[in-house]
Design a protein around this motif. Structure first.
Motif, PDB file in Angstrom:
ATOM      1  N   ALA A 282       0.995  -0.925   0.125  1.00  0.00           N
ATOM      2  CA  ALA A 282       0.042   0.224   0.061  1.00  0.00           C
ATOM      3  C   ALA A 282       1.112   1.123   0.298  1.00  0.00           C
ATOM      4  O   ALA A 282       1.634   1.483   0.859  1.00  0.00           O
ATOM      5  CB  ALA A 282      -0.702   0.222   1.582  1.00  0.00           C
ATOM      6  N   ASN A 283       0.797   2.496  -0.724  1.00  0.00           N
ATOM      7  CA  ASN A 283       1.117   4.152  -0.998  1.00  0.00           C
ATOM      8  C   ASN A 283       2.866   3.326  -1.248  1.00  0.00           C
ATOM      9  O   ASN A 283       3.175   4.563  -1.205  1.00  0.00           O
ATOM     10  CB  ASN A 283       1.225   4.021   0.759  1.00  0.00           C
ATOM     11  N   THR A 284       2.694   2.357  -2.137  1.00  0.00           N
ATOM     12  CA  THR A 284       4.608   2.771  -2.092  1.00  0.00           C
ATOM     13  C   THR A 284       4.179   1.621  -4.324  1.00  0.00           C
ATOM     14  O   THR A 284       2.664   1.040  -4.202  1.00  0.00           O
ATOM     15  CB  THR A 284       4.928   1.647  -2.305  1.00  0.00           C
ATOM     16  N   PRO A 285       4.416   1.943  -4.757  1.00  0.00           N
ATOM     17  CA  PRO A 285       4.775   1.841  -6.367  1.00  0.00           C
ATOM     18  C   PRO A 285       5.163   0.279  -6.435  1.00  0.00           C
ATOM     19  O   PRO A 285       5.842  -0.660  -7.478  1.00  0.00           O
ATOM     20  CB  PRO A 285       5.513   2.149  -7.131  1.00  0.00           C
ATOM     21  N   PHE A 286       5.524  -0.517  -5.686  1.00  0.00           N
ATOM     22  CA  PHE A 286       6.054  -1.495  -5.268  1.00  0.00           C
ATOM     23  C   PHE A 286       4.852  -3.040  -4.540  1.00  0.00           C
ATOM     24  O   PHE A 286       4.727  -2.689  -4.865  1.00  0.00           O
ATOM     25  CB  PHE A 286       6.623  -1.822  -4.279  1.00  0.00           C
ATOM     26  N   ARG A 287       5.955  -3.481  -5.181  1.00  0.00           N
ATOM     27  CA  ARG A 287       4.819  -5.202  -5.273  1.00  0.00           C
ATOM     28  C   ARG A 287       5.532  -6.650  -4.802  1.00  0.00           C
ATOM     29  O   ARG A 287       6.628  -6.282  -4.753  1.00  0.00           O
ATOM     30  CB  ARG A 287       3.543  -5.807  -6.470  1.00  0.00           C
ATOM     31  N   LEU A 288       5.374  -7.633  -3.605  1.00  0.00           N
ATOM     32  CA  LEU A 288       6.115  -8.935  -3.338  1.00  0.00           C
ATOM     33  C   LEU A 288       5.447  -9.340  -4.277  1.00  0.00           C
ATOM     34  O   LEU A 288       4.056 -10.095  -4.470  1.00  0.00           O
ATOM     35  CB  LEU A 288       5.917  -8.851  -1.892  1.00  0.00           C
ATOM     36  N   LEU A 289       6.354 -10.539  -5.028  1.00  0.00           N
ATOM     37  CA  LEU A 289       5.644 -11.788  -5.239  1.00  0.00           C
ATOM     38  C   LEU A 289       6.560 -13.523  -4.534  1.00  0.00           C
ATOM     39  O   LEU A 289       7.916 -13.335  -4.296  1.00  0.00           O
ATOM     40  CB  LEU A 289       5.910 -11.911  -7.084  1.00  0.00           C
ATOM     41  N   THR A 290       5.554 -14.050  -4.204  1.00  0.00           N
ATOM     42  CA  THR A 290       6.155 -15.143  -2.773  1.00  0.00           C
ATOM     43  C   THR A 290       6.127 -16.532  -4.288  1.00  0.00           C
ATOM     44  O   THR A 290       5.157 -16.649  -4.795  1.00  0.00           O
ATOM     45  CB  THR A 290       5.797 -15.746  -1.672  1.00  0.00           C
ATOM     46  N   LEU A 291       6.951 -17.314  -4.097  1.00  0.00           N
ATOM     47  CA  LEU A 291       6.926 -18.337  -4.858  1.00  0.00           C
ATOM     48  C   LEU A 291       7.826 -19.305  -3.834  1.00  0.00           C
ATOM     49  O   LEU A 291       8.288 -19.368  -2.504  1.00  0.00           O
ATOM     50  CB  LEU A 291       7.909 -18.226  -5.555  1.00  0.00           C
ATOM     51  N   ARG A 292       6.328 -20.649  -3.823  1.00  0.00           N
ATOM     52  CA  ARG A 292       7.187 -21.536  -3.442  1.00  0.00           C
ATOM     53  C   ARG A 292       6.838 -23.209  -3.656  1.00  0.00           C
ATOM     54  O   ARG A 292       6.396 -23.268  -4.585  1.00  0.00           O
ATOM     55  CB  ARG A 292       5.862 -21.674  -1.992  1.00  0.00           C
ATOM     56  N   ASP A 293       8.186 -23.762  -3.450  1.00  0.00           N
ATOM     57  CA  ASP A 293       7.346 -24.950  -3.954  1.00  0.00           C
ATOM     58  C   ASP A 293       6.428 -25.784  -4.132  1.00  0.00           C
ATOM     59  O   ASP A 293       6.128 -26.309  -3.124  1.00  0.00           O
ATOM     60  CB  ASP A 293       9.096 -25.829  -4.224  1.00  0.00           C
ATOM     61  N   ALA A 294       5.548 -25.990  -5.548  1.00  0.00           N
ATOM     62  CA  ALA A 294       3.412 -26.642  -4.693  1.00  0.00           C
ATOM     63  C   ALA A 294       4.487 -28.025  -4.628  1.00  0.00           C
ATOM     64  O   ALA A 294       3.783 -28.501  -3.270  1.00  0.00           O
ATOM     65  CB  ALA A 294       3.231 -26.566  -5.822  1.00  0.00           C
ATOM     66  N   SER A 295       5.037 -28.807  -5.159  1.00  0.00           N
ATOM     67  CA  SER A 295       5.235 -30.370  -4.597  1.00  0.00           C
ATOM     68  C   SER A 295       5.467 -29.976  -3.581  1.00  0.00           C
ATOM     69  O   SER A 295       5.188 -31.052  -2.764  1.00  0.00           O
ATOM     70  CB  SER A 295       6.065 -31.269  -5.518  1.00  0.00           C
ATOM     71  N   SER A 296       6.539 -29.630  -3.258  1.00  0.00           N
ATOM     72  CA  SER A 296       7.162 -29.368  -1.766  1.00  0.00           C
ATOM     73  C   SER A 296       6.038 -29.253  -0.716  1.00  0.00           C
ATOM     74  O   SER A 296       5.749 -30.118   0.896  1.00  0.00           O
ATOM     75  CB  SER A 296       8.185 -28.778  -0.855  1.00  0.00           C
ATOM     76  N   LEU A 297       4.997 -27.775  -0.870  1.00  0.00           N
ATOM     77  CA  LEU A 297       4.292 -28.443   0.069  1.00  0.00           C
ATOM     78  C   LEU A 297       3.289 -29.237  -0.176  1.00  0.00           C
ATOM     79  O   LEU A 297       3.019 -29.364   1.753  1.00  0.00           O
ATOM     80  CB  LEU A 297       3.345 -26.775  -1.179  1.00  0.00           C
TER      81      LEU A 297
END
Length: 530
Positions: A282-297
């Motif tokens: 919020a209130n920033t021009p940035f975003r976070l992208l999280t990546l997880r190994d679906a097979s491991s999950l």
């Protein structure tokens, strides 16, 4: 002024070049006016004009020399050098002050400018002494030139000198405190950024920081490994490196979280299944992208479910054990009586199914309370033939043809011998049940290969049957999963648990002519502990 203020190398000190330039401008102006007395800034018929002219020229040369020195040595001068420069400046100013007529002369402002400049160069007791020396010298010079010691003008001028020095000192101290606070805040921000970066690097998920153009501003090592991204500190456009992730981000506002298969050369299949989540800051021009190994999950979720199921099954097995013993005992008592053929057949069914149920109970209890491994050095090429010879006594393995391939120079492996025997027993029984090709003899290969880089020995148990259906590859190690009506579904899960107790794991694969189970055992080292 505060005499208790100590000089510190870390305090705010203007560059020597700036002070030298300030001094040079004043000396040049004085030289100019002494060379052109007709401008009437200085008395044109003053007997001190020649002395003023000489002093101004010397001051100009001195100032130019200091400016040149500040160019050669741009860093802040040491304390003793600053004290020397301030002393020489004070002598020049007091001499010009004397020659120009003291307080009533046109250069009465020079001592004020001197105090302002000196406050920037020396502090503490040295500055205090310099202020008092200047004030006393002004009073003495005024007395020598005008014969007045305690007139109101002298007193006011002395107070003005002290006030200017005090105000200049407080201004410098304020700037020093502000600079120190700014430096502390900058260091705190730097430390916090370092801490945040380290937390992100050690985070158990891949993290990408992106701007509105989908440029990657920061990525942690796990994200670089999962998505096969470059470890580059310079921003790069994610769409150009990993188009699948760029396509996900274009729809992230409506679907911020989803499972996605991306292309990667690090996987044998050429694809990796990831669980992605986009978080707009919020209130920033940035975003976070999280990546997880679906097979491991999925594997972790499955393990948690299996652990809960195992505990439940163990409790049920305890409850089954006693009535099962009673049933078998009753069947044995009935077998002692004379029964017709129908009754004997029913007793055989009861005995067979009771034994099967008892094997299930024993396997469940063994999985729920696994015995701790006691590793020992094992020479597989000598140990395996003996074990295979013993296993052929099992009626289920009478027709099994086992081919052992391995060099005599294989290193010793570390494993619990009893548990390793049970591992091979279960794998061969599984091959006997599922690995027999139609109309051909049952054949199993055991391949032993040294793994030099990992200090381990890889073991492959390969059959030549129909293979494992792709949809069952991920479930084959689940407890109670079986495709045989008479199977317990606990043999392979027990194999995995025993291998994990010995610092190993197992993987099921298909080869061209059947299925194979692959695991590796670590080399034996003196003092090996689990």
């Amino acid at each position: 002024m505060d005499a208790a203020v100590a000089d510190s190398p870390s305090r705010l000190t203007p560059p020597a070049k700036a002070i030298a330039l300030y001094r040079l401008v004043i000396a040049a102006v004085l030289t100019f006016f002494t060379q052109y007395p007709q401008l009437q800034i200085l008395p044109s018929h003053s007997p001190w004009l020649s002395a003023l002219r000489s002093a101004a020229i010397l001051a100009l040369i001195w100032s130019f020399g200091l400016l040149l020195s500040s160019q050669i040595y741009p860093r802040a001068w040491p304390q003793w050098t600053r004290i020397l420069v301030v002393s020489v400046d004070t002598l020049f100013v007091l001499y010009l002050f004397y020659c120009s007529g003291a307080i009533s002369g046109p250069l009465a402002i020079l001592p004020l400018l001197l105090l302002i400049a000196n406050v920037y160069q020396v502090r503490g007791h040295v500055a205090l002494i310099q202020v008092w020396v200047t004030i006393v010298a002004v009073i003495v010079i005024n007395f020598l030139r005008q014969g007045q010691l305690g007139s109101g003008g002298v007193l006011i001028y002395s107070l003005a000198l002290f006030a200017v020095a005090y105000l200049a000192d407080n201004l410098v101290r304020y700037r020093e405190r502000s600079a120190q606070e700014d430096a502390l805040r900058a260091q705190e921000i730097l430390d916090l950024n370092t801490l945040n970066r380290e937390i992100i690097r050690q985070f158990d998920a891949g993290l990408l920081v992106l701007d509105r153009q989908n440029r990657v501003l920061f990525s942690n090592p796990l994200a670089q490994e999962l998505a096969q991204l470059p470890a580059d500190t310079n921003p790069y456009v994610l769409d150009q490196v990993q188009p699948d992730l760029g396509e996900f981000l274009r729809h992230a506002d409506t679907i911020p979280e989803r499972e996605l298969s991306i292309r990667t050369t690090k996987m044998a299949s050429g694809k990796r299944l990831l669980w992605l989540r986009s978080i707009a800051l919020a209130n920033t021009p940035f975003r976070l992208l999280t990546l997880r190994d679906a097979s491991s999950l999925r594997e972790k979720q499955r393990e948690a479910q299996m652990a809960a199921l195992g505990r439940l099954a163990a409790n049920i097995a305890h409850e089954i054990r006693n009535p099962l013993s009673a049933i078998r005992h009753a069947a044995q008592l009935l077998a002692e009586r004379s029964l017709d053929a129908s009754g004997e057949r029913l007793l055989q069914i009861i005995d067979r199914e009771s034994q099967r149920l008892n094997r299930i109970v024993e396997s469940v209890l063994e999985m729920s309370r696994p015995r701790a491994a006691h590793p020992a050095p094992i020479a597989l090429t000598a140990w395996l033939p003996q074990i295979l010879s013993q296993l052929r006594a099992d009626p289920s393995l009478l027709d099994l043809q086992v081919e052992l391939h391995g060099d005599d120079g294989l290193p010793l492996v570390s494993c619990d011998p009893e548990q390793l025997q049970q591992i091979f027993t279960n794998l061969l029984l599984n091959a006997a049940q599922h690995g027999k090709p139609p109309g051909q003899p049952l054949r199993v290969e055991i391949l032993l290969t040294p793994m030099q880089n990992q200090r381990a020995v890889e073991i492959r148990v390969r059959d030549y049957g129909q293979g494992i259906p792709e949809e069952n590859l991920e479930r084959i190690f689940e407890p109670f999963f079986t495709t045989e009506s008479l199977g317990t579904g606990l043999g392979l899960p027990l194999v995995r648990e025993l291998l994990r107790a010995n610092r190993a794991d197992i993987e099921a694969r298909n080869h061209r002519h059947g299925a194979e189970f692959v695991f590796s055992l670590p080399e034996w080292q003196l003092g090996t502990l689990l």
